[in-house]
Design an enzyme around this catalytic site. Sequence first.
Site, short mmCIF file in Angstrom:
data_model
loop_
_atom_site.label_atom_id
_atom_site.label_comp_id
_atom_site.label_asym_id
_atom_site.label_seq_id
_atom_site.Cartn_x
_atom_site.Cartn_y
_atom_site.Cartn_z
N THR A 155 -3.88 -5.64 0.20
CA THR A 155 -3.30 -4.32 0.51
C THR A 155 -4.22 -3.57 1.47
O THR A 155 -3.76 -2.72 2.24
CB THR A 155 -3.02 -3.49 -0.77
OG1 THR A 155 -4.25 -3.08 -1.34
CG2 THR A 155 -2.20 -4.27 -1.77
N ASP A 156 -5.49 -3.90 1.44
CA ASP A 156 -6.42 -3.30 2.41
C ASP A 156 -6.05 -3.72 3.85
O ASP A 156 -6.11 -2.91 4.78
CB ASP A 156 -7.85 -3.72 2.08
CG ASP A 156 -8.85 -2.91 2.87
OD1 ASP A 156 -8.89 -1.68 2.69
OD2 ASP A 156 -9.57 -3.51 3.70
N LYS A 216 0.86 -1.19 0.00
CA LYS A 216 0.00 0.00 0.00
C LYS A 216 0.89 1.23 0.00
O LYS A 216 1.92 1.26 0.70
CB LYS A 216 -0.88 -0.01 1.26
CG LYS A 216 -2.20 0.69 1.10
CD LYS A 216 -3.17 -0.10 0.25
CE LYS A 216 -4.61 0.30 0.45
NZ LYS A 216 -5.50 -0.49 -0.43
N ASN A 256 19.77 21.68 -9.43
CA ASN A 256 20.32 23.04 -9.49
C ASN A 256 19.22 23.93 -10.04
O ASN A 256 18.98 23.98 -11.23
CB ASN A 256 21.55 23.03 -10.40
CG ASN A 256 22.33 24.33 -10.35
OD1 ASN A 256 22.00 25.21 -9.55
ND2 ASN A 256 23.34 24.46 -11.18
N VAL A 258 27.85 22.69 -7.65
CA VAL A 258 26.97 21.91 -6.79
C VAL A 258 27.68 20.62 -6.37
O VAL A 258 27.61 20.19 -5.21
CB VAL A 258 25.64 21.60 -7.52
CG1 VAL A 258 24.73 20.75 -6.65
CG2 VAL A 258 24.94 22.89 -7.92
N GLN A 259 28.42 20.04 -7.34
CA GLN A 259 29.12 18.79 -7.05
C GLN A 259 30.08 18.94 -5.86
O GLN A 259 30.12 18.11 -4.94
CB GLN A 259 29.93 18.33 -8.28
CG GLN A 259 29.10 17.78 -9.43
CD GLN A 259 28.65 18.84 -10.45
OE1 GLN A 259 28.46 20.01 -10.10
NE2 GLN A 259 28.46 18.43 -11.69
N HIS A 274 17.79 26.87 -11.33
CA HIS A 274 18.40 28.06 -11.93
C HIS A 274 17.55 29.31 -11.75
O HIS A 274 16.34 29.28 -11.98
CB HIS A 274 18.62 27.82 -13.43
CG HIS A 274 19.40 26.57 -13.74
ND1 HIS A 274 20.69 26.37 -13.29
CD2 HIS A 274 19.08 25.46 -14.43
CE1 HIS A 274 21.12 25.18 -13.70
NE2 HIS A 274 20.15 24.60 -14.39
N ARG A 295 26.93 33.70 -8.63
CA ARG A 295 25.59 33.36 -9.11
C ARG A 295 24.72 32.98 -7.93
O ARG A 295 25.21 32.79 -6.82
CB ARG A 295 25.66 32.19 -10.11
CG ARG A 295 26.16 30.90 -9.48
CD ARG A 295 26.11 29.71 -10.42
NE ARG A 295 26.55 28.50 -9.73
CZ ARG A 295 26.49 27.29 -10.22
NH1 ARG A 295 26.04 27.09 -11.45
NH2 ARG A 295 26.89 26.25 -9.52
O1 LIG Z 1 27.27 23.54 -10.21
C1 LIG Z 1 27.04 23.23 -11.39
N1 LIG Z 1 27.35 21.99 -11.83
C2 LIG Z 1 27.13 21.60 -13.12
O2 LIG Z 1 27.42 20.42 -13.49
C3 LIG Z 1 26.56 22.53 -13.99
N2 LIG Z 1 26.21 22.49 -15.32
C4 LIG Z 1 25.68 23.69 -15.61
O3 LIG Z 1 25.23 24.01 -16.76
N3 LIG Z 1 25.72 24.51 -14.54
C5 LIG Z 1 26.26 23.82 -13.51
N4 LIG Z 1 26.50 24.14 -12.21
#
Ligand SMILES: O=c1[nH]c(=O)c2[nH]c(=O)[nH]c2[nH]1
Length: 322
Positions: A57-58, A12, A281, A254-255, A283, A186
Amino acid sequence: MSGTLTAARYGKTLVRVLRVVRDGSWHNIVEYNVDVLLEGDIATSYTDADNSVVVATDSIKNITYYLAKISPHILSAERFALHLGTFFVSKYSHISKAFITIEQLRWSRIHVSEEKSPKGHAHSFFRNGDDKRLAKVEVDGSAGKDKLIGKVTAGVKDLLVLKSTGSAFEKFYRDEFTTLVEVNDRIFSTSIDLTYTFAPISIKPPSDERKLDFILPVHKGENGYAGSVWDLEVPARALAATLDIFATDESASVQATLFKMAQRVIAENALVDHVSYSLPNKHYVPVDMRYIGTDNLTPEKAEVFTPLAAPSGLITATVSRK
Ligand SMILES: O=c1[nH]c(=O)c2[nH]c(=O)[nH]c2[nH]1
């Protein structure tokens, strides 16, 4: 027949439950969205239309409410999920594994002006955010019903964050498909999905026939009794570390920020073996205002932004203890 059944789970989804726990006039509440999936000797229900192996599932929904009523672990999503999983695997001989996912919605205590108690109002709450706590549990009885293994993963999802500077993205791979320009400043916004995984635990088989009561296991690690560490300390520390790194890191991507968050969670939580993040990410793009002769595009002049609903980047990773 040309095909063979290679995987099957059923159960469920979205069993929604609000539980009030009364301690005199002092109330605690939890609201959970519960998913239960079961695995076991259920193949014939698919292949031979044999419903005799199907716990409806009930009934699964009814058991979820029953345990919400009687479980002493209801206020902790991790412990309640373990109790629920243990119940299914213990009660039904042909069910070998239970997969429980609980999303806990946010309810925080209201603080009122004429309050005597600094702990907040006794029975009034507000929804302070769309982020959810997450507890995912697998209870595995496939090695024997007296050898239950519990695997606990927990975390948060949908936690929206944004920082208005302290984020860059430069020196990325360039070729004929590259149109993105490098930026040293940014907006960085994401919706944090974080999960962390604990080492498997062994669960004592329940004795009580009706409640199939679940005894909180003792973790083998240095911390002894694991309960409060899992469901109180680790969530608070993991969240604090994640937000702290997000806010203070001079982000190169971000990575790179994700990796720092995960390293912190591993370093600060001895019981955590794996940490995973999924970070879209989200934007925000500066609006081109050259139509009124205004520079809103160069980073230090960019003040008016518009969110891009889609697409977004999506950066994910798992970091494991060495
Ligand atoms: O932090 C980021 N990682 C990416 O892999 C990526 N690719 C992108 O176009 N902008 C960003 N920014």
